[in-house]
Scaffold this motif. Structure first.
Motif, PDB file in Angstrom:
ATOM      1  N   THR A  60      35.245  93.660 -66.152  1.00 52.66           N
ATOM      2  CA  THR A  60      34.450  94.427 -65.192  1.00 52.66           C
ATOM      3  C   THR A  60      33.241  95.120 -65.815  1.00 52.66           C
ATOM      4  O   THR A  60      32.136  95.068 -65.248  1.00 52.66           O
ATOM      5  CB  THR A  60      35.340  95.458 -64.472  1.00 52.66           C
ATOM      6  OG1 THR A  60      36.433  94.783 -63.847  1.00 52.66           O
ATOM      7  CG2 THR A  60      34.558  96.216 -63.418  1.00 52.66           C
ATOM      8  N   CYS A  95      33.645 109.264 -66.038  1.00 50.88           N
ATOM      9  CA  CYS A  95      34.562 108.121 -65.899  1.00 50.88           C
ATOM     10  C   CYS A  95      35.789 108.284 -66.779  1.00 50.88           C
ATOM     11  O   CYS A  95      36.917 107.991 -66.361  1.00 50.88           O
ATOM     12  CB  CYS A  95      33.831 106.824 -66.249  1.00 50.88           C
ATOM     13  SG  CYS A  95      32.631 106.298 -65.017  1.00 50.88           S
ATOM     14  N   PRO A 110      36.393 100.074 -59.844  1.00 47.17           N
ATOM     15  CA  PRO A 110      35.068 100.689 -59.645  1.00 47.17           C
ATOM     16  C   PRO A 110      34.716 101.692 -60.742  1.00 47.17           C
ATOM     17  O   PRO A 110      33.531 101.823 -61.104  1.00 47.17           O
ATOM     18  CB  PRO A 110      35.193 101.388 -58.284  1.00 47.17           C
ATOM     19  CG  PRO A 110      36.649 101.520 -58.029  1.00 47.17           C
ATOM     20  CD  PRO A 110      37.285 100.356 -58.698  1.00 47.17           C
ATOM     21  N   PHE A 113      33.531  99.726 -63.612  1.00 44.70           N
ATOM     22  CA  PHE A 113      32.207  99.168 -63.311  1.00 44.70           C
ATOM     23  C   PHE A 113      31.122 100.209 -63.629  1.00 44.70           C
ATOM     24  O   PHE A 113      30.136  99.899 -64.310  1.00 44.70           O
ATOM     25  CB  PHE A 113      32.131  98.762 -61.838  1.00 44.70           C
ATOM     26  CG  PHE A 113      30.864  98.048 -61.474  1.00 44.70           C
ATOM     27  CD1 PHE A 113      30.770  96.676 -61.577  1.00 44.70           C
ATOM     28  CD2 PHE A 113      29.751  98.763 -61.033  1.00 44.70           C
ATOM     29  CE1 PHE A 113      29.589  96.011 -61.250  1.00 44.70           C
ATOM     30  CE2 PHE A 113      28.573  98.118 -60.706  1.00 44.70           C
ATOM     31  CZ  PHE A 113      28.497  96.733 -60.817  1.00 44.70           C
TER      32      PHE A 113
END
Length: 400
Positions: A60, A95, A110, A113
């Protein structure tokens, strides 16, 4: 475009500060990346996720590069190098903390990503920054030092993980803390009055992203080949060692030897690239990578021969990457260099996704030496392209 890509003149103190800022950022990013990949893989495995799921999860971040790379030149021109990098540092910290709060593996897609996009931007702008900053006469050496620092940071990630463990909040807090520390020099640069410490983009790139592939194929394709080889090596070389009859310890040691070549050979190759046509150095690295992949199957069980070959093989592979960046610096002015760097990281990501897939298939079709034959195929194709490019441009110009 021009033959050189140089930053605005700086005093000695500002130049040192500029190097400190970009090196701190990329070192922290390298450590974080080296920590993130094994940490998340171990956690996903502990949750009972399949190898296929883990593979897609690990792919990803690479896919994110394709999404963000085309927008980096325009964003940097509008908001400035330092501002864009600070946003990405903040996103990376966020993140890392979100992995702690959100534990559902599917919800990590996500997050990974966004995390991958932030890392891609940091790599692109850091390499752009260092390349612009480096005087043309020592650019190869500067990029060699940069590559050594980045490799050392990446290698430090698993070491930190071995100390912190993969359970609990500690490894995530360490990674987030490193990025916070790396953001401090960027904040200093952001508050700097006058022309600042970071390179500035004053014009739009002359071509769309993929147009730079045709302008400098020897340099840009070096990133693709390196991505394919590096990722294939780190994912499959220990398995190959086991299939060749090595025990678990010796098979794992193969990666350490390759990694040592990564760290110790980049500066010598960069030094050579400052005195020899960089395309010839890239051609030599490709030839050595091709030759090493062909001879290693017959040497793998004999450490007296296999270890030195693996050391040099790892070094010349990473030379493709650092010398390739230096070649772009010789080839393009700053407004084009940032787009070329964005393409460079995109091609690296493409290689890192495609390489292990094709190498794994080759290993299944012709076990186990199909792995090395696939590496030889990647390197051999690159040698043909670079050799043809040099033959077509035999006027001695420093075209990529």
């Amino acid at each position: 475009m021009s033959d050189s890509a140089e930053a605005a003149p700086m005093g000695r103190r500002d130049l040192i500060w500029s190097y400190v800022i970009v090196i701190a950022t990329i070192t922290a990013t390298g450590v974080m990346l080296g920590l993130t990949l094994p940490l998340l893989s171990l956690i996903l495995d502990s949750k009972g996720m399949s190898a296929t799921f883990i593979g897609f999860s690990n792919a990803t971040p690479g896919l994110a590069t394709f999404a963000v790379a085309p927008f980096i030149p325009a964003a940097t021109k509008r908001f400035g190098t330092v501002t864009v990098m600070l946003v990405c540092v903040a996103a990376s910290v966020a993140c890392f903390l979100l992995y702690l709060v959100i534990t559902d593996p599917w919800a990590w897609f996500p997050i990974r990503f966004v995390h991958g996009a932030a890392h891609a931007v940091l790599f692109i702008l850091s390499e752009f920054w260092v390349t612009v900053l480096a005087p043309p006469r020592i650019r190869g050496r500067v990029l060699g030092i940069y590559g050594t620092i980045l490799s050392s940071g990446f290698a430090s990630g698993p070491f930190i993980l071995s100390l912190a463990g993969s359970e609990g909040a500690l490894p995530f807090l360490i990674g987030a803390g490193l990025m916070v520390v790396a953001g401090i020099p960027l904040l200093i640069a952001l508050g700097r009055a006058g022309p600042g410490l970071a390179p500035v983009i004053a014009e739009k790139p002359a071509k769309p992203l993929w147009g730079y592939l045709w302008l400098a194929p020897a340099a840009t394709l070096a990133a693709f080949v390196f991505g394919a080889l590096e990722t294939g090596v780190f994912q499959l070389l220990p398995v190959y060692g086991l299939d060749k009859g090595l025990d678990v310890t010796d098979a794992a040691l193969l990666l350490s030897i390759v990694g040592l070549g990564y760290m110790l050979m980049q500066f010598p190759l960069g030094f050579l690239a400052d005195f020899v046509d960089k395309r010839l150095v890239l051609l030599g690295c490709g030839l050595a990578a091709f030759s090493g992949a062909l001879v290693l199957p017959g040497l793998m069980t004999d450490p007296v021969w296999s270890w030195p070959v693996l050391f040099v093989w790892g070094g010349v592979m990473t030379g493709l990457y650092s010398v390739g960046i230096a070649t772009l610096g010789d080839r393009f002015a700053p407004s084009d260099l940032i787009a070329a760097n964005a393409l460079y990281i995109t091609l690296y990501s493409a290689g890192s996704i495609l390489g292990p897939v094709l190498s794994g298939i080759a290993m299944d079709l012709a076990p186990p030496d199909g792995l090395m034959w696939s590496f030889a195929a990647f390197a051999g194709a690159y040698v043909v392209i670079v050799g043809a490019r040099i033959a077509l441009r035999s006027d001695g110009s420093a075209q990529g």
